[in-house]
Design a protein around this motif. Structure first.
Motif, short mmCIF file in Angstrom:
data_model
loop_
_atom_site.label_atom_id
_atom_site.label_comp_id
_atom_site.label_asym_id
_atom_site.label_seq_id
_atom_site.Cartn_x
_atom_site.Cartn_y
_atom_site.Cartn_z
N THR A 57 45.06 4.25 69.93
CA THR A 57 43.46 4.17 69.78
C THR A 57 42.78 3.93 67.85
N ILE A 58 41.98 3.44 68.44
CA ILE A 58 41.11 3.02 67.14
C ILE A 58 39.96 3.26 67.07
N THR A 59 39.68 3.86 65.84
CA THR A 59 38.23 5.02 65.72
C THR A 59 37.38 3.62 64.91
N ASN A 60 36.31 4.25 65.39
CA ASN A 60 35.07 3.53 64.58
C ASN A 60 35.01 3.27 63.16
N SER A 61 36.22 3.27 62.46
CA SER A 61 36.30 2.68 61.04
C SER A 61 35.48 1.97 60.57
N ARG A 62 35.32 2.79 58.99
CA ARG A 62 34.73 1.21 58.03
C ARG A 62 35.67 0.07 57.73
N HIS A 63 36.72 0.94 57.80
CA HIS A 63 37.70 0.11 56.96
C HIS A 63 37.59 -1.25 58.02
#
Length: 537
Positions: free
Chosen positions: A207-213
């Motif tokens: 899974t890939i999160t809605n991350s700011r990174h």
């Protein structure tokens, strides 16, 4: 222009830190909301050009297509808890499918087109997508693999008679007063699901999160930039470029054919590409291509590579054809969902993967989990202080990848030098032992790569009941050169007096290395091929 990361070091905790993340967007906005608003800012700019299908879309046109696909999904009753499947090439409308998922807050699970029916069935049995977007070329395989699921299949090109055509989806009226959905779980919500390399069994669903990174730009993209990468949406780099071209209003060149080095270099020259990301295997194919010395690559302002190690000789050859000092090693791993380190100091730190990017922390640990100081080799662990939902449906593997203190355990062995530059030694699981002496395949690969006739090499261990892991090598020679297996064995022997670092298992010359579906060199598959060749001879 690229930026140079600056790291600090806590001597007591033995932890390195990048600078704090600089927020360019409202931190409460999702990736989909940012892309939606940014695409409306520059409606007449060219968003993408397909070099194979001959299409050109402005940002206004691509946005409209994405809203039509999103409206189609909404009309089908899809909710944010649902999954959309993707198994396709970089065709004209594939970015619109990705953006539509972002707009709806629905994660897509993308698989490589090379996966067989059995693998697709096992993976999608886990995530159970409601709709799958694929090429007509893979339609029968996908339909067979998902026969037990209640799924609709949309084809992106080469449409079979009984498929839903993407053109039918694009005929959906845009929902009145269309707006991207607010995420039910905020930016902790899953953005996409990719697959692990899968070299040791069925790939895991990452899974890939809605991350700011993922918005940390290692190159300050502008509307003048032209991006090109052959990587599809089942790669973290394919996801990365899809997001960045939408957010930073760059023009993206896409192509739906298999990677070809001559074609890739023609694209760079013809479209005056300023930004590209390539795999080390693609770089090796480039320098082994007859067009390498004649194509004009001077437009490139940023040439990134990553995913695995590139031989120093390959890096030097690529650099020799660039008019700007812009070859940069970007290090990361899919689970992190973003780049972890970048090397912008080739001349001073040629073997390093660089310094940490903003917002990350790093430590090196030994087998007992104790943190190590500069120049000490251990496992690379990284923390990004972002939510991660883990491997979909696999809590055991999730906890082994990310511990209770939120440190990712990369499985890479490396060290940080006293200037804060990270060096990767090898994969922890690839460690070999000869007469109980530990060594790594890369130790020998680096030596073989020095040979001017060598384009690519993969070293692995062949088990001996007497000695343990005897090193062996599969070698790809450069175009137009003469090279025998015994030449490689003799060269390694001349470069070291360590018995355990000899090619005690032998060598073979091959036309190409064995690779996983995502293009990475597959050490296990190369070993199997080596044994097959040896058993035949």
């Amino acid at each position: 222009m690229p930026y140079t990361p600056v790291n600090s070091y806590d001597n007591d905790q033995k932890i390195w830190s990048g600078e704090p993340v600089k927020e360019n967007f409202d931190p409460d906005l999702s990736i989909g909301e940012i892309i939606f608003h940014e695409m409306r800012r520059h409606p007449q700019l060219t968003a993408q050009i397909s070099a194979t299908e001959g299409t050109l879309l402005t940002r206004e046109e691509l946005l409209a297509n994405a809203m039509r696909v999103a409206s189609f999904m909404r009309s089908e009753g899809l909710r944010q808890s649902d999954i959309v499947g993707i198994i396709g090439r970089n065709t004209t409308h594939m970015p619109a499918v990705a953006y539509a998922c972002f707009f709806n807050g629905i994660a897509f699970h993308s698989l490589n087109i090379m996966y067989d029916c059995d693998t697709i069935e096992k993976i999608y049995k886990l995530t159970r997508p409601c709709i799958i977007f694929c090429d007509g070329d893979e339609f029968e395989k996908v339909r067979s693999a998902t026969a037990k699921l209640d799924v609709k299949i949309v084809t992106m090109r080469n449409h079979p008679l009984d498929s839903i055509k993407i053109e039918e989806v694009l005929a959906t009226p845009i929902e009145r007063n269309f707006q991207p959905a607010k995420l039910e779980q905020g930016n902790d919500q899953t953005l996409a699901i990719l697959c692990s390399s899968g070299t040791t069994g069925t790939p895991k669903a990452v899974t890939i999160t809605n991350s700011r990174h993922i918005l940390t730009s290692i190159y300050q993209l502008t509307t003048a930039d032209i991006q090109y990468s052959h990587n599809t949406l089942d790669w973290i780099t394919g996801l990365y470029i899809t997001i960045h071209s939408g957010v930073f209003s760059a023009t993206r060149i896409i192509a739906d054919n298999a990677f070809d080095p001559a074609f890739a270099m023609r694209i760079i020259e013809e479209y005056k590409v300023t930004w590209t990301i390539q795999t080390p295997s693609a770089m090796a194919l480039m320098i082994n291509c007859p067009d390498f010395e004649t194509r004009d690559l001077s437009s490139l302002q940023c040439f990134l590579f990553g995913g695995s190690r590139a031989a120093l000789e390959v890096q030097k050859a690529i650099r020799s054809r660039l008019s700007h000092d812009c070859l940069q090693f970007a290090y990361g791993f899919t689970e992190l969902g973003a780049i972890a380190a970048i090397n912008t100091h080739f001349d001073e730190k040629a073997g390093s993967v660089g310094r940490l990017v903003n917002g990350l922390k790093l430590k090196i640990i030994n087998d007992e989990g104790v943190s190590l100081g500069p120049d000490e080799v251990g496992e690379v662990c990284i923390k990004n202080n972002q939510h991660w939902s883990g491997y979909y449906g696999n809590e055991a593997e999730t906890s082994s990848m990310r511990d209770s203190q939120q440190w990712y355990h990369s499985g890479d062995l490396g060290y940080m030098d006293r200037d804060g530059f990270l060096y990767i030694v090898d994969r922890k699981k690839d460690m070999l032992k000869y007469q109980n002496i530990m060594y790594y395949p890369n130790d020998i690969e680096s030596v073989i790569s020095e040979m001017p006739q060598v384009a690519e090499v993969c070293v692995f261990g062949i088990w001996s009941n007497t000695f343990g892991d005897e090193a062996a090598a599969s070698v790809v020679k450069k175009l137009g050169t003469e090279l025998e297996a015994q030449d490689v064995v003799a060269y390694v022997s001349s470069r070291t007096d360590s018995k355990y670092k000899q090619l005690n298992g032998g060598a073979v010359i091959v036309g190409d290395l064995q690779r996983s579906a995502n293009g990475k060199t597959n050490r296990m598959a190369n070993k199997a091929h080596f044994l097959h060749v040896k058993n035949r001879s």
